[in-house]
Design a protein around this motif. Sequence first.
Motif, PDB file in Angstrom:
ATOM      1  N   LEU A   2       0.680  -6.960   3.390  1.00 12.54           N
ATOM      2  CA  LEU A   2       0.421  -6.229   1.774  1.00 12.54           C
ATOM      3  C   LEU A   2      -0.635  -7.328   1.476  1.00 12.54           C
ATOM      4  CD1 LEU A   2       4.330  -5.991   0.821  1.00 12.54           C
ATOM      5  CD2 LEU A   2       3.128  -4.641   1.987  1.00 12.54           C
ATOM      6  N   SER A   3      -0.570  -8.435   1.492  1.00 11.07           N
ATOM      7  CA  SER A   3      -1.711  -9.292   1.042  1.00 11.07           C
ATOM      8  C   SER A   3      -3.112  -8.730   1.628  1.00 11.07           C
ATOM      9  CB  SER A   3      -1.468 -10.894   1.368  1.00 11.07           C
ATOM     10  OG  SER A   3      -0.396 -11.338   0.830  1.00 11.07           O
ATOM     11  N   TYR A   4      -2.947  -8.380   2.897  1.00 13.35           N
ATOM     12  CA  TYR A   4      -4.170  -7.903   3.204  1.00 13.35           C
ATOM     13  C   TYR A   4      -4.785  -6.424   2.784  1.00 13.35           C
ATOM     14  CZ  TYR A   4      -7.536  -6.831   7.196  1.00 13.35           C
ATOM     15  OH  TYR A   4      -8.604  -6.375   8.111  1.00 13.35           O
ATOM     16  N   LEU A   5      -3.618  -5.760   2.518  1.00 10.46           N
ATOM     17  CA  LEU A   5      -4.076  -4.349   1.739  1.00 10.46           C
ATOM     18  C   LEU A   5      -4.529  -4.616   0.490  1.00 10.46           C
ATOM     19  CD1 LEU A   5      -0.726  -2.461   3.189  1.00 10.46           C
ATOM     20  CD2 LEU A   5      -3.165  -1.865   3.712  1.00 10.46           C
ATOM     21  N   LEU A   6      -4.020  -5.651  -0.172  1.00 15.55           N
ATOM     22  CA  LEU A   6      -4.465  -5.560  -1.561  1.00 15.55           C
ATOM     23  C   LEU A   6      -5.951  -6.156  -1.467  1.00 15.55           C
ATOM     24  CD1 LEU A   6      -1.132  -7.475  -2.972  1.00 15.55           C
ATOM     25  CD2 LEU A   6      -2.206  -5.128  -3.715  1.00 15.55           C
ATOM     26  N   ALA A   7      -6.409  -6.988  -0.299  1.00 14.97           N
ATOM     27  CA  ALA A   7      -7.626  -7.700  -0.447  1.00 14.97           C
ATOM     28  C   ALA A   7      -8.587  -6.563   0.132  1.00 14.97           C
ATOM     29  CB  ALA A   7      -7.546  -8.901   0.384  1.00 14.97           C
ATOM     30  N   LYS A   8      -8.219  -5.609   0.827  1.00 18.96           N
ATOM     31  CA  LYS A   8      -9.094  -4.633   1.663  1.00 18.96           C
ATOM     32  C   LYS A   8      -9.023  -3.537   1.109  1.00 18.96           C
ATOM     33  CE  LYS A   8     -10.305  -7.931   4.911  1.00 18.96           C
ATOM     34  NZ  LYS A   8     -11.562  -8.354   4.787  1.00 18.96           N
ATOM     35  N   VAL A   9      -8.330  -2.851   0.285  1.00 25.96           N
ATOM     36  CA  VAL A   9      -8.310  -1.331  -0.156  1.00 25.96           C
ATOM     37  C   VAL A   9      -8.426  -1.466  -1.604  1.00 25.96           C
ATOM     38  CG1 VAL A   9      -7.076   0.703  -0.163  1.00 25.96           C
ATOM     39  CG2 VAL A   9      -6.847  -0.770   1.733  1.00 25.96           C
TER      40      VAL A   9
END
Length: 550
Positions: free
Chosen positions: A253-260
């Motif tokens: 979820l952190s990754y999605l928030l950073a990348k999308v």
Amino acid sequence: MITDFFTWTGQPSTTRGIHRAVADGWQLTTYEELRDRARSLAERLLDSGIGPGDVVSIIEPKVDDFLAAFFAVLLAGATPNPIAPPFPLQGADSYRRQLVRLLGVARPATVYAPAEYESLLEPVLDDIPRLDHRIGPVRTTDFPQCGPTDIGLLQFTSGSSGTPKAVRVPLASLQANIADIFEWLSVGPDDHIATWLPAYHDMGLIGCLLAPTVAGLEIDAMAPIEFLQEPQKWLSCFGTRTATIGAAPNFALSYLLAKVDGAALAEMDFGRWHALVVGAERIDPAVLRRFATEFGPYGFRSTAICPAYGLAEATLAVSGVGPRDPVEVITVEPGSQQITGPFDLMTAPLTDGRTWLVGCGRPVGTVSVHVGEESPGTGESIGELCVTGPNVALGYRTAAGDTDLARDAVGSLATGDAVALVDNAVYPIGRIGDAVKIRATTVYAEDVEAAVVNATGVPSNRVVALAGTADGRPQIAILLETADLDMEIVDTVVRAHVGGDDARIRFFHADSGLIERTTSGKPRRRRMWQRLIDGELDRLEMGAPAGSEA
């Protein structure tokens, strides 16, 4: 919903199936095609003398081929044993060394792997036969089939990147847990799963592949590396396709928030997203709230977030927050263990400096839980979580042989996880083996880690806390894969959390490779702790900040 493992093979769908991600979109393997491939492989297994009691190890990166092999093994009456394929950039020698250890535990009668792995596997397999992808006409439909009391899955635990240990899961436990999952998530015939989780671990295998397959649901499947390279493609399964259920660990979820970004989200509508199961590691409530807030304008509902707790020894799921139910959080006072809450995730004062625990719901379906030590009269208890139910596995298989699971005095599975149990809802605290007593208070590595993340904003995958006793004194170690931190703040936060200078506190830094992880991405704390006390990390130790005491 259908939960018998073989009913779906009777009249499988000719239009539904597994949509595997490919470069230009998605490639469909219908359930009818999957059934035919599974039967063909099952017949070849039987012709090779493989049958009940035998183990077949499966090393397969393509999800449709993996599922065909998995069900072929079950149809032949044997036990499937998923093994992780080589990771991107992993050296051949490193993979072979670990594979030797895994096969030494599984003791397979044959190994299923794609032809392109032949040169990689040949030095390892030696006299173990290899079953490849060749399929042909099926002469019979009368297969032995794995029975309810037979081992339907030999599942390596997530820590098996070190000393391998596999859980022996009866087919009946698989079926019972899948039925519980369907009830918990209110799964219906029109639900559609989207997954990028690895097929060789319980969350990705059972929850995202086996469960929807036996129910004949649509599946969109990506490989983990594809998710990391193109996270918006997984989101598009919910935003532009018809997916309704997904699962992810906290870091994703952190990754999605950073990348999308907003441009990618602008074309998406998450109104159909029925459930987002979050588990597999300690859950950061701030990440959940930020995800709900930032994706809310695109139709995502905060009540679609379903934090869950589970473990391979309980097949998969133990507890979970249901769709449409609010996520709740609590705090636990370290000294008195006094519980405050629960509070609604979306309104709780998460930035008040306390450590907040995310509720992972009540036991699913036929599962029941209790803790070893209770607080009489309070309706609340803190201690080791113990689990009872038909989902509980038989035991382990190691290189030394088969063993039983650890159980408490009444025969329940002792998980090794400390939790707060509030109104029968599970709030995970941390691994009992990753904690240390300081001034009669138990300090959990996960709590220290969370305190550093909350105070500094460092990405959670860049910091790991270790806790234990060395040379007769409590010791806390902070491992950092980032140099962009104010170490005086880190030191102050850690000392405040552990209660002063009774523990030796040390800090270690490297740009990469310092934090070891399991094949499912969890920190290998015990392995790193051993390296710490053996002195292997000494050269990476940082000097104590000014004014602190080492």
